[in-house]
Design a protein around this motif. Sequence first.
Motif, short mmCIF file in Angstrom:
data_model
loop_
_atom_site.label_atom_id
_atom_site.label_comp_id
_atom_site.label_asym_id
_atom_site.label_seq_id
_atom_site.Cartn_x
_atom_site.Cartn_y
_atom_site.Cartn_z
N UNK A 29 23.00 -1.71 2.39
CA UNK A 29 22.05 -0.58 2.34
C UNK A 29 21.30 -0.45 3.51
N UNK A 30 21.36 0.69 4.03
CA UNK A 30 20.35 0.86 5.30
C UNK A 30 19.13 1.98 4.59
N UNK A 31 18.15 1.53 5.38
CA UNK A 31 16.73 2.62 5.08
C UNK A 31 16.28 3.16 6.35
N UNK A 32 16.00 4.48 6.27
CA UNK A 32 15.44 5.16 7.49
C UNK A 32 14.36 5.88 7.08
N UNK A 33 13.04 5.34 7.72
CA UNK A 33 11.82 5.70 7.17
C UNK A 33 11.19 6.53 8.37
N UNK A 34 10.72 7.61 8.50
CA UNK A 34 10.34 8.58 9.35
C UNK A 34 8.89 8.82 9.04
N UNK A 35 7.81 8.69 9.92
CA UNK A 35 6.73 8.94 9.59
C UNK A 35 6.08 9.71 11.12
N UNK A 36 4.99 10.60 10.97
CA UNK A 36 4.47 11.14 11.99
C UNK A 36 2.91 10.75 12.36
N UNK A 37 2.50 10.85 13.54
CA UNK A 37 1.20 10.37 13.89
C UNK A 37 0.11 10.81 13.03
N UNK A 38 -0.73 10.09 12.61
CA UNK A 38 -1.78 10.41 11.75
C UNK A 38 -1.27 10.96 10.23
N UNK A 39 -0.21 10.45 9.82
CA UNK A 39 0.44 10.86 8.60
C UNK A 39 0.67 12.32 8.30
N UNK A 40 0.80 13.11 9.66
CA UNK A 40 0.86 14.43 9.24
C UNK A 40 2.29 14.54 8.98
#
Length: 821
Positions: free
Chosen positions: A186-197
């Motif tokens: 299983x591969x997981x891709x986790x994408x977040x933006x600056x300041x959790x926006x």
Amino acid sequence: MVRNRKSGNAQPKPANNNESRDSSSGRSVSTQGNNDYSWLSGVLRFTTVWKSRLGFMSLLVAIYVGALGYLETRVNTPFDDKNKVVQETGLAIPERYWGSYRPNVYFGMKTREPQSPVFGMMWYNVGLRSQKEIRHWCDQGDNLPTYGWLRHDGVSFGEQLISDPPHTIMTSFIKTMGGEHGGHWTARINVTAKNSKKSNLMLVWYAALDESLYPVDPEEIPESRLWMEDGGLQGFTPELLNFRINFTVLTGKVLNSAYSEAHAPGLQLLKETYYSLLRERKHPTFGRVAFLGPDHQLHDKEKNINFLPIQMLIETPFVMDLAYTTEDYPAPPLQGKEYTKALEEKKKGFDEEFEKKFGLSEKGYPEDDIAIARAAMSNMLGGVGYFYGSGRVQSPYTREPVPYWRAPLYTAVPSRSFFPRGFLWDEGFHGLLIGRWSPDIQMDIAAHWMDLINVEGWIPREQILGAEALARVPKEFVVQNNAAANPPMLLIQLARLVKTRPHLFEPGMPHRATLGRMFTRLQAWYNWFQTTQKGEEPTAYRWRGREDDGMQLNPKSLSSGLDDYPRASHPSDIERHVDLRCWMYAAADSLATIARAIKKDPSKFEATKEQLGDEDLLNELHWSTATQTYADYGMHTDGVRFVRTMPKHPGEPAKLVRGVTVPPQPKLVTSAFGYISLFPMLLRVLTPESENLGKILENLDKPGLLWSPFGLRSLSKSSPLYMKRNTEHDPPYWRGQIWININYLALSSLKYYANAPGPHMDRARELHSRLKNNVVRNILSEYRRTGYLWEQYSGEDGRGSGCKPFSGWTALVTLIMAEEY
């Protein structure tokens, strides 16, 4: 007619013109027939002679042609194709069957099979303009603030951080062993933006097949295929049978999704193929956006579907699990909370194992420093790739380059962005770290390299296997010449593994059997050095391959690994290279160690070691009494400079060429004091009592020479070529910059001499402590400042230079911190 001379009544018949006298027998011989046919007998004699001569000449020609054909094919003939070192690979080693074996891409998975499907990720910002900035291959031009593995055990899991402002992408994978086809992952891709926006990103996951490995005969239709079904990516290969990847979004939204079934000309053109499939469409929120779609699927049925990209327009924060499953292993894949829990357990176990093996916390390093050391080693393991293909080689007996045989190579790479392929002497340094973490992985890597040796005993120093690897190499570096060597560091590394982990090579142990299969190849490699790299003087050696094209201030010696390090200014056969002589001492010592471990006769190698370890012979060839340093020897002058030539034809640019102001003379190259001068110490040729060792140690920490607050410079600041360009277009490379592999050798030898009874113990101990602190402090500082390990570091301000990330031998910082030499 002959008369009976005993008859008293017989009278001799008068001689006529048809009779002659055989004076030895008294016989008269008729010559009538000779007069009639003498021309014919002459022709027959002449013909017989020339038939013999022509036959002999034909034989010589046949022998020559046969010998030439034999010599032509030696360069690409395997050493022993029936008795390979690698006897188990692919599914025979299920725990290493799947992996992140595509170091050239930011994230990808494949198997250790030549015809493996490959999976990978692309991403880019939303918008027509930004789609040209698709991230796929690791590329310095992408200017990412940082990317790399934070943890990677080389076998079962990895966790990677990619920073691409305003987004941070975390990729990870966990393998689940079981079944007959390599189990699940299983591969997981986790994408977040600056300041959790909340923000948007175009994310692409794809599967592809390497069609270059399919049968050439069009009648043999390849069985491997890809398709979409029930929202999942499905495929079939003869090795894996049926497989499927399910997509599960855990956090965030997929605002739009699409896919295409396409034919890509090769793995090296996946990004370009994807780009060609995009069509502009209007989106209610984002306006004009390029999407994939069913209307852009493959219509040419004569071409196989070998590329299936799935495009997702996502909203962050976004977490998605991609679960690979096979039909023969019914266990459910890790997903969601179970995956999160398993990943935390993997990370905890990895950290504990890392501390057990390197003891950095015990040595007093803070957690921030340890995290960088973990990342350094993880990037080495995460940079291990599986390649398959054939390189291009040439010998003096081939008019044009010829293909090497097709072969697999399981190896680490120096740099995912700049050198995503195998390099021979680099791998020797890589193995020092990998072998400390996992001897199983390192022995597997070394075995693959040993299967690339040809019947001559030569190993191509650069392995460019497969279309993706070839696409990253400038044309002039593709062909490997069989006159070119590379330092035998891999042999030395194997011997160190034998010395430090002797229990692994006891009778009955698997690694002993592998080492036994390697031994004849290691001997052949060693003998190749002894026959092809010999100098003109006894016990002298010379790197082949230096060519004077009139453009370089000092012609390169690429085969030495030190590229533009100054040698004799005018290449000639009289050259003597001190570093190569020391490498051969270390190679002989290493083979003797290996021979003893597997109960072979080491006497031949011990004799060579003793001869090359004779300091009087070494000094006779390489010691300068004037400068009290070791040096190369050859036709040399320091009177060289660049001269700009006038163009011969209108419109041609002026060129910088080398001008010689002082004619070269045969002498020691004492003006190039640097790494070369240290090799008798670096490879421990000098005894602990050596007076010349004391001279080297005396010079080592002089700031005007090699010493800097950041490590040892490659070339003295007093050298005429210090930080000088070698051509108009070649900046300095080994002319003052700090290289971590040589600093590692220096620290290793200083530690050795610090513990060896002799007059220099205290000096060696003090230098080791100071040099170690300088090197470690600077690498960690630059990693914090830039987010990367670098190829080299400045001797002036310590800043990283060259390519990044360079997780090859720079990752030896982990061993330096642990003092594992």
